[in-house]
Design a protein around this motif. Structure first.
Motif, PDB file in Angstrom:
ATOM      1  N   CYS A   1       0.850  -1.192   0.000  1.00  0.00           N
ATOM      2  CA  CYS A   1       0.000   0.000   0.000  1.00  0.00           C
ATOM      3  C   CYS A   1       0.877   1.230   0.000  1.00  0.00           C
ATOM      4  N   GLU A   2       0.260   2.364  -0.248  1.00  0.00           N
ATOM      5  CA  GLU A   2       0.951   3.646  -0.155  1.00  0.00           C
ATOM      6  C   GLU A   2       0.317   4.539   0.896  1.00  0.00           C
ATOM      7  N   LEU A   3      -1.027   4.457   1.017  1.00  0.00           N
ATOM      8  CA  LEU A   3      -1.780   5.264   1.971  1.00  0.00           C
ATOM      9  C   LEU A   3      -2.789   4.386   2.702  1.00  0.00           C
ATOM     10  N   ASP A   4      -3.321   4.916   3.807  1.00  0.00           N
ATOM     11  CA  ASP A   4      -4.335   4.165   4.555  1.00  0.00           C
ATOM     12  C   ASP A   4      -5.532   3.812   3.675  1.00  0.00           C
ATOM     13  N   ARG A   5      -5.866   4.666   2.737  1.00  0.00           N
ATOM     14  CA  ARG A   5      -7.040   4.412   1.898  1.00  0.00           C
ATOM     15  C   ARG A   5      -6.855   3.176   1.017  1.00  0.00           C
TER      16      ARG A   5
ATOM     17  N   ALA B   1      -7.725   0.226   7.649  1.00  0.00           N
ATOM     18  CA  ALA B   1      -6.595  -0.195   8.465  1.00  0.00           C
ATOM     19  C   ALA B   1      -5.426   0.741   8.170  1.00  0.00           C
ATOM     20  N   LYS B   2      -4.366   0.621   8.927  1.00  0.00           N
ATOM     21  CA  LYS B   2      -3.188   1.448   8.731  1.00  0.00           C
ATOM     22  C   LYS B   2      -2.283   0.865   7.650  1.00  0.00           C
ATOM     23  N   CYS B   3      -1.711   1.752   6.862  1.00  0.00           N
ATOM     24  CA  CYS B   3      -0.674   1.381   5.905  1.00  0.00           C
ATOM     25  C   CYS B   3       0.659   1.679   6.583  1.00  0.00           C
ATOM     26  N   LYS B   4       1.416   0.633   6.911  1.00  0.00           N
ATOM     27  CA  LYS B   4       2.600   0.807   7.749  1.00  0.00           C
ATOM     28  C   LYS B   4       3.856   0.288   7.061  1.00  0.00           C
ATOM     29  N   CYS B   5       4.936   0.864   7.440  1.00  0.00           N
ATOM     30  CA  CYS B   5       6.217   0.471   6.868  1.00  0.00           C
ATOM     31  C   CYS B   5       6.579  -0.956   7.254  1.00  0.00           C
ATOM     32  N   GLY B   6       7.194  -1.647   6.298  1.00  0.00           N
ATOM     33  CA  GLY B   6       7.802  -2.923   6.586  1.00  0.00           C
ATOM     34  C   GLY B   6       9.289  -2.693   6.794  1.00  0.00           C
TER      35      GLY B   6
ATOM     36  N   GLY C   1      11.679  -0.012   0.706  1.00  0.00           N
ATOM     37  CA  GLY C   1      10.795   0.989   1.282  1.00  0.00           C
ATOM     38  C   GLY C   1       9.324   0.649   1.127  1.00  0.00           C
ATOM     39  N   LYS C   2       8.994  -0.632   1.045  1.00  0.00           N
ATOM     40  CA  LYS C   2       7.606  -1.036   0.852  1.00  0.00           C
ATOM     41  C   LYS C   2       6.801  -0.873   2.135  1.00  0.00           C
ATOM     42  N   ARG C   3       5.517  -0.543   1.952  1.00  0.00           N
ATOM     43  CA  ARG C   3       4.573  -0.435   3.060  1.00  0.00           C
ATOM     44  C   ARG C   3       3.486  -1.494   2.864  1.00  0.00           C
ATOM     45  N   PHE C   4       2.861  -1.895   3.997  1.00  0.00           N
ATOM     46  CA  PHE C   4       1.885  -2.973   3.928  1.00  0.00           C
ATOM     47  C   PHE C   4       0.679  -2.661   4.803  1.00  0.00           C
ATOM     48  N   CYS C   5      -0.470  -3.198   4.426  1.00  0.00           N
ATOM     49  CA  CYS C   5      -1.690  -3.021   5.212  1.00  0.00           C
ATOM     50  C   CYS C   5      -1.603  -3.838   6.490  1.00  0.00           C
ATOM     51  N   ASP C   6      -1.880  -3.189   7.593  1.00  0.00           N
ATOM     52  CA  ASP C   6      -1.793  -3.825   8.907  1.00  0.00           C
ATOM     53  C   ASP C   6      -3.073  -4.590   9.224  1.00  0.00           C
ATOM     54  N   VAL C   7      -3.023  -5.372  10.291  1.00  0.00           N
ATOM     55  CA  VAL C   7      -4.211  -6.048  10.796  1.00  0.00           C
ATOM     56  C   VAL C   7      -4.982  -5.102  11.714  1.00  0.00           C
ATOM     57  N   THR C   8      -6.253  -5.394  11.928  1.00  0.00           N
ATOM     58  CA  THR C   8      -7.099  -4.607  12.823  1.00  0.00           C
ATOM     59  C   THR C   8      -7.578  -5.469  13.978  1.00  0.00           C
TER      60      THR C   8
ATOM     61  N   TYR D   1       3.085  -7.145  12.867  1.00  0.00           N
ATOM     62  CA  TYR D   1       2.599  -7.838  11.669  1.00  0.00           C
ATOM     63  C   TYR D   1       3.250  -7.344  10.390  1.00  0.00           C
ATOM     64  N   THR D   2       3.251  -6.049  10.159  1.00  0.00           N
ATOM     65  CA  THR D   2       3.777  -5.547   8.884  1.00  0.00           C
ATOM     66  C   THR D   2       5.294  -5.697   8.786  1.00  0.00           C
ATOM     67  N   LEU D   3       5.960  -5.889   9.914  1.00  0.00           N
ATOM     68  CA  LEU D   3       7.403  -6.065   9.883  1.00  0.00           C
ATOM     69  C   LEU D   3       7.807  -7.511   9.655  1.00  0.00           C
ATOM     70  N   LEU D   4       6.893  -8.437   9.964  1.00  0.00           N
ATOM     71  CA  LEU D   4       7.275  -9.834   9.995  1.00  0.00           C
ATOM     72  C   LEU D   4       6.621 -10.719   8.946  1.00  0.00           C
ATOM     73  N   PHE D   5       5.499 -10.281   8.367  1.00  0.00           N
ATOM     74  CA  PHE D   5       4.716 -11.228   7.581  1.00  0.00           C
ATOM     75  C   PHE D   5       5.354 -11.607   6.251  1.00  0.00           C
ATOM     76  N   ALA D   6       6.118 -10.713   5.622  1.00  0.00           N
ATOM     77  CA  ALA D   6       6.574 -10.935   4.255  1.00  0.00           C
ATOM     78  C   ALA D   6       7.874 -11.719   4.225  1.00  0.00           C
ATOM     79  N   GLN D   7       7.849 -12.890   3.624  1.00  0.00           N
ATOM     80  CA  GLN D   7       9.033 -13.734   3.587  1.00  0.00           C
ATOM     81  C   GLN D   7      10.181 -13.076   2.829  1.00  0.00           C
ATOM     82  N   GLU D   8       9.863 -12.320   1.788  1.00  0.00           N
ATOM     83  CA  GLU D   8      10.944 -11.714   1.016  1.00  0.00           C
ATOM     84  C   GLU D   8      11.687 -10.675   1.838  1.00  0.00           C
ATOM     85  N   GLN D   9      10.986 -10.044   2.793  1.00  0.00           N
ATOM     86  CA  GLN D   9      11.685  -9.106   3.672  1.00  0.00           C
ATOM     87  C   GLN D   9      12.689  -9.854   4.535  1.00  0.00           C
ATOM     88  N   LEU D  10      12.215 -10.949   5.123  1.00  0.00           N
ATOM     89  CA  LEU D  10      13.057 -11.679   6.048  1.00  0.00           C
ATOM     90  C   LEU D  10      14.273 -12.284   5.363  1.00  0.00           C
ATOM     91  N   ALA D  11      14.072 -12.767   4.171  1.00  0.00           N
ATOM     92  CA  ALA D  11      15.170 -13.412   3.464  1.00  0.00           C
ATOM     93  C   ALA D  11      16.332 -12.447   3.235  1.00  0.00           C
TER      94      ALA D  11
END
Length: 280
Positions: A145-149, A160-165, A170-177, A228-238
């Motif tokens: 995502c880029e914005l909360d909308r 939900a919030k669009c938060k940095c990973g 510099g990708k951002r991701f939709c958070d959980v609620t 959540y947004t920091l941990l969910f994406a496998q490509e980030q972790l790799a």
């Protein structure tokens, strides 16, 4: 037994005797509730006394014991009342509660699993401070995502919030609620630990006071939701995991807490272990 965890009694003057944390003698003065027997607290006169009952006046949470919090109905007053956790029904207000012992926060407009929320039967209060059922679900959770909308929920106009990973792009991701599985799992894990630790002292509140795995499960579930947004994406972790462990303490905390019960007998590489823990 209550004091099987060897450091349970170490915070105050209590000592482990025959498997239980023995408080100081009635003739002795206490400096904190950690000095007292688990079913008592240290009052303003330096004596270990029984906690107050629901509805009694109070000035701090410890006076209300392990199962309640001191709720202030008006921020202008210095005396509140003891309110049992999970006792207030939908529509009842917890808006002016002055507690400070937050358990987990999802770092958006909505705070999840704070003492204020835990006064509600549902474990949740809305933005106006009224107990409610958490029905908001993040439709695009985990998506870029880029914005909360860009992060709609099942409730129009309440995204939900669009938060940095954590990634090199510099990708951002939709958070959980609050209604999503991650936060509901955190609430259920807390309830289990809460029931298993009712004999812990007032001074402990939600710190570790037992060796049971339920404490680690509670902390791990909360961190999985909060991060959540920091941990969910496998490509980030790799790409980033090795640096995260050393540069950001919260990732080390996550690894320590979650691996303590998830894979106690196995050894994984850091990246492989973190990826496994995220999906347990």
């Amino acid at each position: 037994s209550f004091s099987e965890y060897k450091t349970t009694c170490g915070a105050g003057k209590r000592q482990c005797q025959h498997g239980f944390c023995a408080g100081i003698d009635d003739t002795m003065m206490c400096q904190s509730s950690w000095d007292c027997w688990p079913d008592t607290y240290c009052d303003l006169n330096g004596k270990c006394v029984k906690p107050k009952s629901a509805g009694d006046s109070c000035t701090n949470d410890e006076e209300c014991g392990r199962t309640a919090a001191c709720y202030f109905s008006d921020l202008r007053i210095s005396t509140g009342i003891c309110v049992q956790y999970f006792s207030r029904m939908n529509g009842e207000s917890v808006a002016t509660y002055m507690g400070h012992d937050n358990l987990f926060t999802n770092m958006s407009n909505q705070t999840v699993l704070t003492q204020m929320n835990l006064l509600c039967q549902t474990g949740f209060c809305d933005d106006d401070g009224f107990c409610a059922t958490p029905t908001r679900l993040s439709i695009n959770k985990g998506k870029e995502c880029e914005l909360d909308r860009d992060c709609p929920t099942n409730i129009p106009g309440n995204p939900a919030k669009c938060k940095c990973g954590v990634n090199p792009w510099g990708k951002r991701f939709c958070d959980v609620t609050e209604g999503d599985m991650e936060w509901q799992n955190a609430l259920e894990a807390f309830k289990i630990y809460y029931q298993e630790s009712l004999d812990c002292g007032s001074g402990a509140k939600w710190l570790k006071c037992k060796s049971s795995l339920s404490f680690s499960r509670m902390k791990c579930a909360g961190m999985r939701a909060r991060l959540y947004t920091l941990l969910f994406a496998q490509e980030q972790l790799a790409n980033c995991t090795e640096h995260l462990i050393y540069d950001l303490p919260l990732f080390g905390d996550f690894l320590s807490v979650c691996s303590s019960f998830a894979f106690p007998k196995f050894s994984f590489g850091i990246t492989g272990l973190l990826l496994s823990l995220i999906h347990i």
